[in-house]
Enzyme design. Structure first.
Site, PDB file in Angstrom:
ATOM      1  CE  LYS A 241      -0.307  -0.796   5.058  1.00 15.34           C
ATOM      2  NZ  LYS A 241      -0.883  -1.679   5.940  1.00 15.34           N
TER       3      LYS A 241
ATOM      4  CE1 TYR B 202      12.279  32.687   3.702  1.00 13.85           C
ATOM      5  CE2 TYR B 202      12.333  30.191   3.633  1.00 13.85           C
ATOM      6  CZ  TYR B 202      12.306  31.392   2.907  1.00 13.85           C
ATOM      7  OH  TYR B 202      12.097  31.479   1.673  1.00 13.85           O
TER       8      TYR B 202
END
Ligand SMILES: *Cc1c(COP(=O)(O)O)cnc(C)c1O
Length: 761
Positions: free
Chosen positions: A432, A657
């Site tokens: 999956k 940042y």
């Protein structure tokens, strides 16, 4: 080109106004570009009016030895020039091509459609060229002019022709059909986009298909059945499925592969030979590739074809960009006709490169090329030449950010589980979420190869993807959606059923389709509280199933909630509950039913005791269970990136940042090519996360950005492009997932798709 004409004959064919100084002089070659003129004495120059006006070049052509000219305007030439005046020089050239075509009675196969023509032409050529002497469009040339020039290449030595044809608006194909008169056709379709000039996709189909109005047969994929039928074309159709044994799904363009296999098969090439050759089909990069190479060089890789247009384009690109002062051209002429070689080198020389290397048959790159530094290097040659491979050596061998999966480790881990289970217990591997983030179909294919019995996925579309990629193992769908029954059946997928409503819905669906005996899997709740019937439902289910022929219970299963807990009490209670359900089913049905409850963690401890008929492995296959070390599982994944730049940060300066990091002393930082968009989470900012470079751990400095991360390398000897370990031998999966406060499953599945996947055997 060998046209076998005389001046007089050409004048008759073109039906123009002829002023011939000599009548019986021979012509073999048509020229329309003076730079290409090599055998002036036997040539005729057509003054075409394209983006340059050919009439402006007749003098130059004369100087290169041409004495016969086809023009549509008055031109000023010396007295010994012969001139044929026609209304339209392109039409005249096409008339000549048509005439030339009629002299040959061997098959002429034309390819049209909006996509893949050149690939198909080159691949088909590759598949059939041991059986036929093939003449084919020399370039990816398919315009009105190109098709004519291609036809003029037909000769007595060949016995098969492949010609590309394309149109840009309605009404153009009639002319091409008349000129090419194909006996066979390949139709590639219109692809996702139809051109603006056409009034919708139907008209686009219809106009393209006019090419095959008189062809004996047109080959196409079955999806084009209706346009072919509407156009009343005799068609021989194939499907991708028909060729799935030829590993066509490994190609980027499996449709093209199916189509050429179909045609080659029709032309009598044996399957055995096709199986061998399909593995060697040339890769056709269809655009110029520009990249930063080693030693500061800028590499322009245009080793696809070597026609004049493409050559000029590449040279223009190289010489009009200021990226590097030194311009070096490496050109491989080994697949260029003798008579065009000089003109090609002349064109290159006219750009005045700093250095020019011309390679021919021996294909050896001079040592000097390897020593170049800070130059822009254009590599130009045919894709058939060796050059396309040689260019790879100039690549920076390092990818930017990539994740490697070691297939040997995966095989080893599967073997470990086999040794823990009874011999008859089968293996299902849960693939999956793109096989736990390892990629769509590579690992499933590998598992199929090494003899895994079953695959499992979460949702139906994951199953259809595997089928589309050619995986043939049985596939269990865990969370079957009510609206996915069509796909389930069409793609031979096996649904899990977890409620009576769903069971009844699937039964009525199968009834309505008249289907019997469809395999289903029943999921039972034993303590996970996620999906599944309750033990009390058993009787009702058995009743329902005994009353219908539509479904057959292939397996009954449950799922463990706490299998990695060292206290095994809860797991045992689940196994016990499952045992009761199992007994009920065994009593009710004669047919064999597969029972399974163990996942990776469970199989590690309870393999002998509760392996039943099958186990469902997942994370253990990749080597990341809580007991991995004890079980001697091998980790299969390495995640790497590279350094893009190194900077010195002075005391007081900040990084990144939000300026969350401020240097207290002078430090060195490296900017890495990885960020939170790749799956290197922002929570690793400011020292939480570490990476490993050249033997040292380097903490993250400042905030992680979307695509970049800065790390402290003050104590590390490193330089730009050096490799950086994100997860591997030094920073383990366990450490990494703990730092991100999560589990290996989430780490694996959150490595972004843009990160390259490499599978190492
Ligand atoms: C994912 C999954 C597995 C595999 O679990 P692992 O812990 O990765 O071994 C098994 N069964 C079901 C139903 C699952 O959803």
């Amino acid at each position: 080109m060998k046209l076998n004409l005389t001046y007089q004959l050409l004048a008759e064919i073109l039906d123009g106004e002829a002023h011939l100084q000599i009548k019986d002089a021979e012509i073999d070659v048509v020229y329309y570009d003076t730079r290409l003129i090599s055998q002036g004495q036997k040539g005729v120059f057509f003054a075409l009016q394209g983006h340059k006006n050919g009439h402006d070049y007749v003098k130059e052509a004369y100087e290169k030895g041409i004495r016969l000219f086809v023009v549509s305007k008055t031109v000023d030439l010396p007295d010994d020039a012969s001139i044929i005046t026609v209304e339209n020089t392109l039409s005249a050239l096409q008339t000549l091509a048509k005439h030339h075509r009629t002299r040959f009675s061997y098959p002429v196969l034309a390819i049209t459609g909006s996509v893949g023509k050149t690939t198909i032409k080159e691949w088909l050529y590759y598949l059939i060229n041991d059986h036929f002497t093939v003449v084919r469009s020399p370039k990816s040339y398919n315009s009105q002019l190109g098709a004519a020039l291609s036809l003029l290449e037909l000769n007595d030595e060949s016995n098969f022709a492949i010609i590309e044809a394309d149109i840009s608006k309605p009404g153009e194909m009639e002319l091409l059909e008349d000129m090419i008169a194909p006996t066979l056709g390949i139709y590639t379709g219109v692809g996702k986009f139809y051109a603006e000039n056409f009034n919708g996709v139907k008209e686009h189909h219809a106009e393209q298909l006019k090419l095959f109005k008189h062809a004996n047969i047109c080959f196409a994929l079955e999806e084009y059945a209706s346009p072919l039928r509407r156009s009343k074309i005799n068609a021989d159709l194939t499907t991708m499925d028909q060729w799935k044994d030829f590993d066509i799904y490994d190609f980027t363009f499996p449709k093209n592969a199916a189509l050429v296999l179909h045609v080659a098969d029709f032309l009598g090439v044996h399957n055995k030979e096709l199986k061998e050759k399909i593995l060697e089909l040339p890769v056709l990069p269809n655009r110029m590739e520009v990249f930063e190479g080693q030693n500061g060089n800028l590499i322009i890789n245009d080793t696809y074809n070597i026609d004049i247009d493409a050559l000029e384009q590449a040279l223009n690109y190289q010489f009009f960009s200021n990226e590097r002062q030194e311009k070096v051209v490496v050109i491989d002429v080994s697949y260029v006709d003798e008579d065009r070689r000089d003109s090609i080198t002349e064109i290159v020389k006219s750009f005045d490169p700093s250095q020019l290397f011309v390679l021919d048959e021996d294909n050896v790159l001079p040592e000097e090329v390897y020593k170049l530094k800070n130059a822009s290097i254009l590599f130009k040659g045919s894709f058939r030449s060796n050059l396309s491979k040689l260019v790879q050596r100039f690549k920076n061998r390092k990818h930017e950010t990539w994740v490697e999966f070691n297939l040997k480790a995966i095989q080893h881990n599967i073997d470990v589980y086999r040794s823990k289970l009874p011999q008859t217990t089968k293996l299902l591997v849960m693939v999956k979420a793109s096989s736990y983030g390892t990629g769509d179909a590579n690992i499933p294919h590998f598992l199929q190869q090494i003899g895994v019995d079953y695959l499992g996925v979460a949702y139906t579309d994951e199953g259809t993807t595997l089928r589309e990629r050619g995986v043939s193992l049985p596939i269990l769908i865990m969370n079957t959606e009510m609206n996915a029954f069509d796909d389930i059946v069409n793609f031979c997928l096996e649904p899990s059923i977890f409620s009576l409503d769903q069971l009844n819905a699937f039964i009525s669906y199968l009834d309505s389709k008249g289907l019997d005996d469809y395999p289903i899997h029943l999921t039972f709740e034993t303590g996970m509280n996620r999906l599944g019937f309750y033990p009390e439902d058993v009787e009702g289910i058995i009743d329902t199933i005994k009353n219908t022929k539509t479904v057959r219970v292939k397996s009954v299963y449950s799922h463990l909630a706490d299998a990695d807990n060292v206290d095994t009490e809860y797991t045992r209670s689940q196994i016990d509950k499952f045992g009761v359900i199992r007994t009920a089913f065994k009593a009710a049905f004669d047919q064999p039913i597969t029972f399974h409850i163990l996942n990776s963690e469970g199989a590690s401890i309870f393999g002998q005791e509760a392996g039943f008929d099958m186990v469902r492995l997942g994370i253990g296959v990749f080597g990341y269970t809580s007991r991995a070390e004890k079980d001697e599982l091998r980790p299969c994944l390495k995640w790497k990136t590279t350094i893009s730049q190194i900077k010195t940060i002075e005391p007081g300066e900040t990084v990144g940042y939000g300026r969350t990091f401020k240097a207290e002393e002078k430090i060195q930082i490296a900017t890495l090519r990885i960020g939170y968009a790749d799956g290197f989470r922002r929570s690793l900012s400011n020292g939480v996360g570490e990476v490993f470079i050249n033997g040292q751990r380097c903490p993250v400095v400042g905030n992680v950005c979307m695509d970049m991360t800065m790390v402290d390398i003050s104590n590390v000897d490193c330089e730009p492009e050096d490799e950086v370990e994100i997860i591997g031998e030094n920073i383990t999966m366990q450490e990494f997932s703990e730092k991100m406060d999560t589990i290996s499953y989430e780490v694996m599945t959150s490595i972004n798709k843009r990160v390259a996947r490499l599978y190492v055997r």
